[in-house]
Design an enzyme around this catalytic site. Structure first.
Site, mmCIF file in Angstrom:
data_model
loop_
_atom_site.group_PDB
_atom_site.id
_atom_site.type_symbol
_atom_site.label_atom_id
_atom_site.label_comp_id
_atom_site.label_asym_id
_atom_site.label_seq_id
_atom_site.Cartn_x
_atom_site.Cartn_y
_atom_site.Cartn_z
ATOM 1 C CD GLU B 187 -2.878 0.820 2.131
ATOM 2 O OE1 GLU B 187 -3.361 -0.253 2.533
ATOM 3 O OE2 GLU B 187 -3.501 1.837 2.744
ATOM 4 N NE ARG B 188 -2.443 4.870 -0.407
ATOM 5 C CZ ARG B 188 -3.311 5.329 -1.390
ATOM 6 N NH1 ARG B 188 -3.108 5.331 -2.541
ATOM 7 N NH2 ARG B 188 -4.386 5.374 -0.807
ATOM 8 C CG ASN B 230 -5.167 -0.208 6.256
ATOM 9 O OD1 ASN B 230 -5.648 0.347 7.232
ATOM 10 N ND2 ASN B 230 -4.882 0.302 4.992
ATOM 11 C CD GLU B 311 -7.645 6.015 6.097
ATOM 12 O OE1 GLU B 311 -7.682 7.018 5.425
ATOM 13 O OE2 GLU B 311 -6.834 5.090 6.020
ATOM 14 N NE ARG B 344 -0.420 4.280 11.686
ATOM 15 C CZ ARG B 344 -1.239 4.795 10.579
ATOM 16 N NH1 ARG B 344 -2.539 4.269 10.855
ATOM 17 N NH2 ARG B 344 -0.969 5.498 9.432
ATOM 18 C CE LYS B 380 -1.231 8.665 8.787
ATOM 19 N NZ LYS B 380 -1.990 8.476 7.594
ATOM 20 C CG ASP B 385 -2.957 10.482 5.149
ATOM 21 O OD1 ASP B 385 -2.010 10.328 5.568
ATOM 22 O OD2 ASP B 385 -3.530 10.189 4.197
ATOM 23 C CD GLU B 407 2.242 6.658 10.905
ATOM 24 O OE1 GLU B 407 1.836 6.140 11.889
ATOM 25 O OE2 GLU B 407 1.713 6.653 9.945
ATOM 26 C CD GLU B 413 -0.848 8.238 0.545
ATOM 27 O OE1 GLU B 413 -0.202 7.842 1.649
ATOM 28 O OE2 GLU B 413 -2.083 7.969 0.228
ATOM 29 C CG HIS B 574 -6.806 15.686 0.603
ATOM 30 N ND1 HIS B 574 -7.675 15.110 -0.264
ATOM 31 C CD2 HIS B 574 -6.502 14.520 1.759
ATOM 32 C CE1 HIS B 574 -8.050 13.730 0.155
ATOM 33 N NE2 HIS B 574 -7.406 13.559 1.169
#
Lengths: 754, 754
Positions: B187-188, B230, B311, B344, B380, B385, B407, B413, B574
């Protein structure tokens, strides 16, 4: 105590100091390691001082680079490039058209026989000096000859005396099929992910693309269908055609043509049409325009590989049209540009109550003679699906008015996937050498339907038969169908579903490189023996050490039969795990289609096991020529290796060996396990000869293979025993786990599902 | 004509002959290329004859191998190993406990300050001879010191005079987060697929695992969470724990602990329980038993990274429990084994009408003081994000009773993914150096809320500040929150979401290696400057050539601001393509959740553009300490770089430059494009200095970056212009394509979707 420590330190020093460069397998059979045998090295060094290649073109540059890199590494000396006059031991490479020196050799007559891709290699005096001449009618022919000469040196063949080799391919279209998806996953890929970095194309050209093309050219592969047969229409849009063009531009100098897979419904999905009916004029025009558009990106675009009306893919039958209607529409679109259509015969339907093995024949045989001249029907080697062993496909020899391509699977979907050492040349040869009897009895007794003695492959390790000396056709082998000589086809082709991924060594298992190599060599010349090809590959990839080569060749030649023994002996087939096809799954019974289950194929019950394909069963046998079918029809004459493919037999059926069928099944599974253990032992004996990296790699994989062989044996015997109710014969190890244990194993992330 | 041909042949010869070994980037910054400067080389050669490492252990073997390979390649001479007595110029490496020679140096006092992972490097006489001593309290400390010494040589630092360096990490847990799935997708991920060949583990150990651990150790990374946040529960089953064990066994000698991601619903999915309620005794026991089981495979298992109630992931809130309830349950399970839980704080809910930027703070701030001692909350760097620029996350400094991890995202990304050269150290530093004002006013004037001058990073290229000389805490920077010194935390940690894949060079873009390197170096010592780290990386990875290093360092240091300029200048955020996040997508408005769209964030309308996060808007600003918020609150004092993050302003708003907001936006986009073109020019100037392979690679990627910068500029300006209705200012290139063209672009197979 102190002394001990010092000794330890010294030992470590020795170990650390000799750590060389990692042998990661990237170089494949083009490893060009300096010749270790001093006498051989000295001899070649004396014979080769330099080379001359006149002219400039991308292909000529590739030839120069290969000669320079290959020779300088093999001979560990600088190789001069330029005029040969006044020196001895020069290589002269070129075409009469492009090289004045080659033109001066008056080879026109000799080159006539080798065609557009063949070549001549000759050791002769040129203007008074010794020269090795590589001559051909095309630059790509010269490139093929260059790789041939390098192969002669890599395998330590003498170049001393005057000689002339002419060689040319027996089959025109020698094509790799990449089942590579646009997200870089590879359907049935077990060596990482796709080589094609679609997202970064065309802006970023991975240097690996060049090495891929080199490897293909070195074994004579001249086409690559770069996308999955389960196709996406988007690859035919401009954004992707720019990417395809970038790959084609890299491959072109190596004589490697690009083909695409055509999604039949593309006119709807990306063309905005309401139908993909192949007889609709708008659809026909759309494809013509699309091909014209493709040609603006790839002027030598080769054509399409098509999977239609198979396993859910769209096709002409969606519109009540035939496969010929579909293929001919595409053929008409590519014909003005010299393209071809490879239309796959792998079609079967769940709705059909007919034995899946029969359906392709039923569908295609009636269409013989209705295809355009630039269509080939691409037929898998067997009628089910690349099983460890299948009888040859009944379509071979059954469509004399149609060029029939053979499709082999180089990737080992059913033969141990990522982890099992399994040399596939004997499998390819078994099909190619099989006699279809399509022309009736042979003038001489045929050997082809006797069970081949796989433990004793042709002992001769003979060089390729020169094209000029090809023997007249005496038997209607599958090879003669495929190379087109049986019925005088104007075009011919062979396809191999690749085992190539982005693993550093291309194929994951170091020995799986041999299967890519073997496919290419056999596509060029199907008369080569499995042993000859193994010899070449071992010497080029590892070492010319005779003990190593002999031991490993023996191991390779029996390795496919070993996989058959521990997975699907005696004609069993399609009993693997569901979906991912990883490991055993004889119990698989619940799938969305019956012919995706295992029980459909082995039909084990309390009475016995096997699929009756004789007249009392599905009668798939009737699709073969009578002489071919005859031996299979009777369980008494049917070779053991095909027995349960054609017959449902009682557990106590008496085999040729005198043992019962149940005992033979069990003993074959055990034999497979035993043979893997012997392979492990043989490999351990090579530890001092092989570099540490590759030795470790193969050693670890052989351990996995042993575990997987035991897993297959235990699973299948425990499961079949629930029907046979018989004890294991002496010598067969009892499982240390229960059937339930094996049935509960799940592999949700097994690779290759595509 | 003939002469011409001969000249051509000669030229080709020269070109072909000098083709060396491919520089494919696999060696990263551990390239160990022989020093080219003869004086420097001679000097080191005179100083170093050999090395002695007493004792035996996997870590000591790693040290020996690294010293042998590193020194023998850098100095191009054999390096002796063994007793140093009677010779000069030996390296002595070890712990006082394991090495009698080191014990004899009486370093106990000096080693006290460096802790368990630190080390001392000293040039001193030992038993009368010159020696370079690498000493530490643990073997891993010696390994870190070994890499430090090699780095000194790789960067041509003088070792002549007597010196002593002591160094130790400022943060305890320095962890890579791999968002790697069990099917090897990442992922990413933009550098191929996962390094972890799950399917072949534990039987096949890819040698690359060792090189991964070496690279991590060389920059001080001491933990790796190997699975995606995830998460899948199956990784906690025995079949996968065997595989995890195999990786942990490879990593252990390099001081690299393995962490796993815990799927909160695992007790249901693989445990057969009916709930995952963290207060349910059966659930609590299940996790305790599970950790005990994991410990049988990995005795030094580090603990869990958890994404819960975020999410769509399951979490304690599914049962009406808090994040603290969930984290504490897992903390209690790992505590007896010394493990930690990294929980997180990246949580937000679509149902919440509150500004997404506020939700993590709202959720976690009230929980301060309720977590177990072995829980860290992983935050983060910014509240949205991983955007190209975000103000620091308001949770930093807001939870004094809780250890807060930072983080960062090393994988790009939102910063150009696979293709954009973007050095991230300035981004990491911008957050780490930001002043939270959590303790009120600083005794000295703070610089932190002035817009950092990113064109002029710290000119000093100073060496690491020795641990013994660390200045007293004067400001409440994010770094002081993270390293735990601000509130005296017992544990501290930092996590980086990796950019590593199975591409040959690990990170895809050759310059993205620098971001892995920079993360590790800053995790070890956040006081290092971006310039210092760039210097080290360039010298170790390419060359010490001063012109090259200076030019490339300059390019690297401005490269992140360049990406900001052509993608999200002036606080925009974003506005990328939906789902894959590839390229621009300011028009994205239809997603399953409003806070996944672009229009949610830029809020462009006929009146203006920007997200009002002041008291008149979402008032996210109130989450910051008053002194921190003050500068941002007023558009007149708010730094340009954060302007539209905090304010919705009219298109004609007068900027500090005197220009209108619309003109400034347009000019920033153009500036970004211009800067990429300058990068291309600077790179072209390095062609003679850099090896062909890497030069070509970067050159191709810079071309793509230029196209992507133009794509961003055109898309955003065309789109925002539909609201601003104003012309482009002078100097901004007009798009050659329409807005519709850009909006129609589709990238169904863009990588990294996970």
């Amino acid at each position: 105590m102190k002394l001990k420590k010092e000794i330890y330190l010294l030992l470590t020093f020795v170990l650390l100091s000799f750590a060389g460069q990692a042998e990661d397998g990237y170089d494949l059979w083009l490893r060009y390691k300096t010749i270790e045998n001093q006498a051989v090295l000295d001899n070649y060094r004396a014979q080769i001082s330099g080379y001359v290649v006149e002219g400039y073109s991308p292909t000529l540059e590739a030839i120069k680079t290969e000669l320079n890199n290959g020779l300088s590494r093999l001979l560990d000396k600088p190789i001069a490039f330029g005029s040969p006059f006044g020196k001895t031991g020069w290589i002269i490479a070129g075409t009469p058209e492009g090289s004045s020196i080659v033109a001066g050799l008056n080879l026109t007559e000799e080159l006539k026989s080798v065609g557009q891709e063949g070549y001549l290699i000759s050791n002769r005096k040129v203007r008074g000096i010794n020269a090795l001449v590589i001559a051909a009618n095309s630059e790509v022919g010269v490139l093929y000859g260059t790789f041939h000469l390098l192969r002669l040196i890599q395998t330590h063949q003498p170049l001393d005396n005057e000689f002339t080799i002419t060689d040319s391919p027996k089959i025109q279209h020698r094509i790799l099929n990449h089942w590579d998806n646009l997200d870089q996953t590879v359907e049935r890929g077990y060596a990482g992910f796709s080589l094609w970095k679609w997202h970064l194309l065309p802006g970023y050209i991975d240097p690996r693309y060049v090495d891929y093309a080199r490897a293909c050219a070195s074994i004579g592969i001249n086409g690559t269908a770069i996308t999955n047969v389960n196709a996406k229409a988007v690859v035919l849009t401009p954004m992707y055609l720019e990417k395809v063009k970038a790959l084609a531009d890299v491959f072109r100098p190596y004589g490697l043509k690009v083909y695409l897979t055509a999604r039949f419904s593309a006119p709807i999905e990306i063309g905005g049409l309401e139908t993909a009916d192949p007889l609709d004029p708008k659809v026909r025009q759309w494809w013509k325009d699309k091909v014209t558009e493709i040609m603006t990106y790839v002027p030598d675009f080769g054509g399409f590989t098509v999977k239609a009306n198979s396993e859910g893919q769209p096709g002409p039958q969606n519109y009540g049209r035939s496969h010929a209607d579909g293929a001919n529409m595409l053929a008409d679109a590519v014909a003005p540009h010299g393209g071809i259509v490879m239309w796959r015969a792998f079609v079967y339907s769940n709705e059909q109550p007919v034995d899946r093995a029969k359906q392709a024949y039923d569908e295609f045989k009636p269409l013989d003679g209705t295809f355009r001249k630039n269509v080939m029907v691409q037929v898998k080697n067997g009628a089910i699906d690349f099983q460890p062993r299948e009888p040859f496909h009944p379509l071979f020899g059954a469509m004399p008015k149609t060029p029939i391509m053979a499709e082999f699977q180089i990737t080992q979907e059913y033969l141990g996937q990522a982890t099992n050492l399994c040399y596939l040349a004997p499998l390819f040869k078994e099909t190619l050498d099989a006699d279809t009897y399509a022309k009736g009895p042979n003038p001489t007794p045929s050997q082809s339907l006797k069970a081949p003695d796989l433990r004793n492959p042709r002992p001769t390790d003979r060089p390729p038969v020169p094209a000029s000396q090809v023997e007249p056709v005496r038997v209607a082998t599958v090879a003669k169908v495929v190379d087109g000589t049986l019925d005088g086809q104007a075009i011919s082709g062979i396809a191999g579903v690749t085992n190539i991924g982005n693993d550093r060594n291309w194929t994951g298992h170091p020995f799986h490189q041999a299967n890519w190599f073997a496919f290419g060599r056999l596509a060029w010349n199907h008369e080569l023996s499995s042993a000859h090809i193994a010899n070449e590959w071992l010497k080029m990839t590892f070492t010319n050490d005779p003990t190593f080569v002999e031991t490993m060749r023996g191991m390779m030649l029996t390795s496919r039969e070993t996989v058959v023994n521990y997975s699907t002996p005696l004609g069993l087939h399609h009993i693997m795990g569901a979906g991912h096809h990883y490991g055993p799954g004889p119990w698989v019974s619940k799938m969305s289609r019956a012919d995706w289950t295992s029980v459909y194929y082995h039909k084990a019950d309390s009475a016995g096991i096997g699929f009756d394909r004789t007249a009392t069963g599905s009668n798939a046998l009737e699709q073969y020529a009578p002489l071919a079918a005859k031996v299979w029809a009777d369980p008494k004459t049917c070779p053991d290796i095909d027995l349960l493919w054609f017959h449902h037999l009682p557990w106590d059926f008496k085999m040729k060996s005198g043992k019962t069928l149940w005992d033979e099944i069990a003993l074959h599974y055990q034999q497979g396990v035993d043979e893997v253990r012997q392979m492990q032992q043989k490999w351990k004996e090579q530890e001092a000869i092989v570099d540490k990296e590759r030795w470790d790699h193969v050693n670890m994989l052989l351990s996995i293979q042993e575990q997987e062989a035991v897993w297959w044996r235990n699973s299948c015997l425990l499961y079949f025993q629930t029907f046979s109710k018989r004890p294991l014969p002496k010598g067969v190890e009892k499982s240390d786990k229960t059937l339930e244990y094996y049935m509960d194993l799940k592999f949700p992330y097994a690779p290759g599902r595509g």
